[in-house]
Design an enzyme around this catalytic site. Structure first.
Site, mmCIF file in Angstrom:
data_model
loop_
_atom_site.group_PDB
_atom_site.id
_atom_site.type_symbol
_atom_site.label_atom_id
_atom_site.label_comp_id
_atom_site.label_asym_id
_atom_site.label_seq_id
_atom_site.Cartn_x
_atom_site.Cartn_y
_atom_site.Cartn_z
ATOM 1 N N CYS A 21 0.842 -1.197 0.000
ATOM 2 C CA CYS A 21 0.000 0.000 0.000
ATOM 3 C C CYS A 21 0.875 1.245 0.000
ATOM 4 C CB CYS A 21 -0.880 0.021 1.248
ATOM 5 S SG CYS A 21 -1.881 -1.451 1.453
ATOM 6 N N GLY A 48 -1.343 1.193 -4.745
ATOM 7 C CA GLY A 48 -2.615 0.613 -4.332
ATOM 8 C C GLY A 48 -3.756 1.249 -5.082
ATOM 9 N N ASN A 122 1.157 0.091 5.651
ATOM 10 C CA ASN A 122 1.715 -0.644 4.515
ATOM 11 C C ASN A 122 2.560 -1.778 5.074
ATOM 12 O OD1 ASN A 122 4.308 0.122 2.061
ATOM 13 N ND2 ASN A 122 2.843 -1.534 2.082
ATOM 14 N N GLY A 123 2.193 -3.027 4.737
ATOM 15 C CA GLY A 123 2.980 -4.167 5.210
ATOM 16 C C GLY A 123 2.076 -5.305 5.610
ATOM 17 N N TYR A 261 10.524 -3.268 -8.758
ATOM 18 C CA TYR A 261 9.207 -3.143 -9.351
ATOM 19 C C TYR A 261 8.262 -2.174 -8.663
ATOM 20 C CZ TYR A 261 4.484 -4.954 -10.480
ATOM 21 O OH TYR A 261 3.177 -5.080 -10.839
#
Ligand code: SF4
Length: 488
Positions: A21, A48, A122-123, A261
């Site tokens: 995210c 996201g 995020n995670g 990426y």
């Protein structure tokens, strides 16, 4: 953020969620913080695309607005006008099948009055199931089914009476990956897990401070990059200024896929601009896997820089052979196989005039399940390519990720099931070359112990025994099915 359990009627226990995210936070008394957060979320949209949200605080209360959809779809002028205050946090979210529900959209608000706390995460928390059970036994209730809400409730459950100590209490119990922005009614916090799996950076804007998953979000709102939030660090920002607390540190494990990426090529992580790092990956591929060819193309957009690197190193001209429809999401993390398959066709359009009768080197960032690459090669051949030589920046992905990236189960990972020659045949390439792990580390030009490489090596930076047990079971079941099929 991922789903950890089923709490509300209608939620699905099999509802698995792993994702990467984007998070953001701003403390700026003289700015329209909601609008700046809105622009920052645009810059982080690549992290996201399923839901977006903003929470603001004005010293008295917290307002939250979070819905399903892209940033541009979620926010209207009217929605932004209700988000008043001088502090804000924002979130863009990915999810997988079944979990794309509004109750899981962030920022998420827990607690009330003086203990109200909004979280953007995020995670992925490896021990979330265990903590969820513990908190449920203590009487904590959950409005969503995510590990992010587990983190928030764990902070609230701490016996300590100030926020920094409460966060420290939670950090001592959390295992896994987390980069957070947190908001109370008068204070912004940024927290990065001790492993530093997900990036988080600190910036300065005229009258205040900014926190973001990536530096590209700072650039877009005119903020100046100051530094990375350190793994294991808590940053607290309010009327007293900025304070930093180093809570935990140890082994670092930045996800190498941020370099390959995830992050935008114009972002800087660990002092490295990503575009040249990706060019170096392409150059490394040219050294490790040379081939006689007429044209190099990078699969747009994430492998464009690597394609340039391959072309420069090999002396083979670079060209534009595939045009990407930018408004279709990444196939890597779209919700199910049917949509992923359709996504390939929707996403790329080959240019026959560039490709006809050419021997191509096609550089891509990764092969995960192996579902996208055969379709890309088929389209290239249909457009006239004489040979297709695939070159892949990520070494073979043989192990799943437990830190928030939806890759696949081990059974779905093509490199866990097939040898490289078998994959080459399966995708119908003339040759296939993966960048080696040493080649990848040379390209990022940072010490190897800064990174998580677990999906290549199986060496996870924290114990993931429960999940590994599930994997072993899954593999045994698969072997049983295969041998039954063989016997028949
Ligand atoms: S296992 Fe792979 S995808 Fe997951 S955090 Fe580690 S390097 Fe990143």
């Amino acid at each position: 953020m991922r789903v950890v359990g089923s709490i509300r009627a209608g939620d699905n226990k099999l509802d698995k969620l792993q994702e990467s995210c984007g998070v953001f936070g701003i403390y700026a008394p003289s700015e329209d913080v909601a609008r700046l957060t809105y622009f920052a979320l645009f810059a982080l949209q690549h992290r996201g695309q399923e839901s977006a949200g903003i929470a603001t605080a004005d010293g008295q209360k917290i307002n939250v607005y979070a819905k399903m959809g892209l940033v541009a779809q979620v926010f209207t002028e009217e929605a932004l006008s209700h988000l008043s205050g001088n502090i804000a946090i924002g979130h863009n979210r990915y999810s997988t099948r079944g979990s794309n529900k509004e109750c899981n959209a962030q920022p998420m608000l827990v607690g009330k009055d003086n203990s109200a706390l909004a979280i953007a995460h995020n995670g992925n928390i490896v021990n979330a199931e265990f903590l969820f059970e513990q908190l449920s036994e203590q009487g904590y209730t959950f409005q969503s089914s995510t590990d992010s809400e587990v983190i928030a409730n764990l902070i609230l459950s701490a016996p300590e009476d100030n926020w920094v100590e409460k966060i420290r209490y939670a950090m001592n119990r959390l295992q896994g990956a987390y980069s957070l922005t947190l908001l109370t009614k008068d204070t912004l916090f940024a927290v990065r897990g001790p492993l530093g799996v997900r990036p988080l950076c600190l910036g300065k804007i005229d009258s205040g401070w900014v926190i973001a998953s990536e530096t590209c979000a700072l650039d877009h709102i005119g903020a100046t990059f100051i530094r990375e939030v350190e793994p294991g660090e808590i940053i607290k920002i309010n009327t007293s200024g900025l304070e930093s607390y180093q809570v935990k540190s140890g082994r670092r494990a930045l996800c190498i896929f941020e370099f390959i990426y995830f992050a935008r090529p114009d972002s800087v992580i660990n002092g490295r601009l990503l575009s040249p790092a990706r060019q170096a990956m392409g150059a490394g591929l040219a050294v490790e896997h040379p081939v006689a060819a007429d044209l190099v193309i990078g699969v747009p957009d994430s492998a464009t820089s690597a394609g340039i690197g391959y072309a420069q190193q090999s002396g083979i001209p670079m060209g534009e052979g595939l045009i990407r429809n930018r408004y279709v999401g990444r196939t890597f993390i779209e919700p199910d196989q049917r949509i992923r398959d359709l996504g390939v066709k929707l996403k790329f359009n080959p240019l026959p005039r560039m490709l006809n009768n050419k021997r191509l080197v096609v550089v891509d960032d990764s092969i995960v399940r192996g579902t996208t690459t055969p379709s890309v090669i088929k389209e290239l051949r249909r457009a006239g390519a004489k040979e297709v030589h695939m070159r892949i920046c990520a070494p073979p992905i043989r192990f799943p990720c437990f830190f928030g990236v939806d890759m696949a189960t081990r059974g779905e990972l093509i490199a866990a099931q097939k040898t490289i020659p078998q994959i080459c045949k399966f995708i119908d390439a003339d040759t296939l070359g993966y960048l080696s792990i040493p080649g990848l580390l040379k390209a990022v030009a940072l010490p190897p112990d800064e990174f998580c490489l677990a999906c290549f090596t199986g060496d996870y930076p924290v114990p993931v025994q429960l999940e590994m047990d599930k994997l072993a079971l899954e593999t045994k079941q698969m072997q049983r099915v295969l041998s039954q099929a063989e016997r028949r």
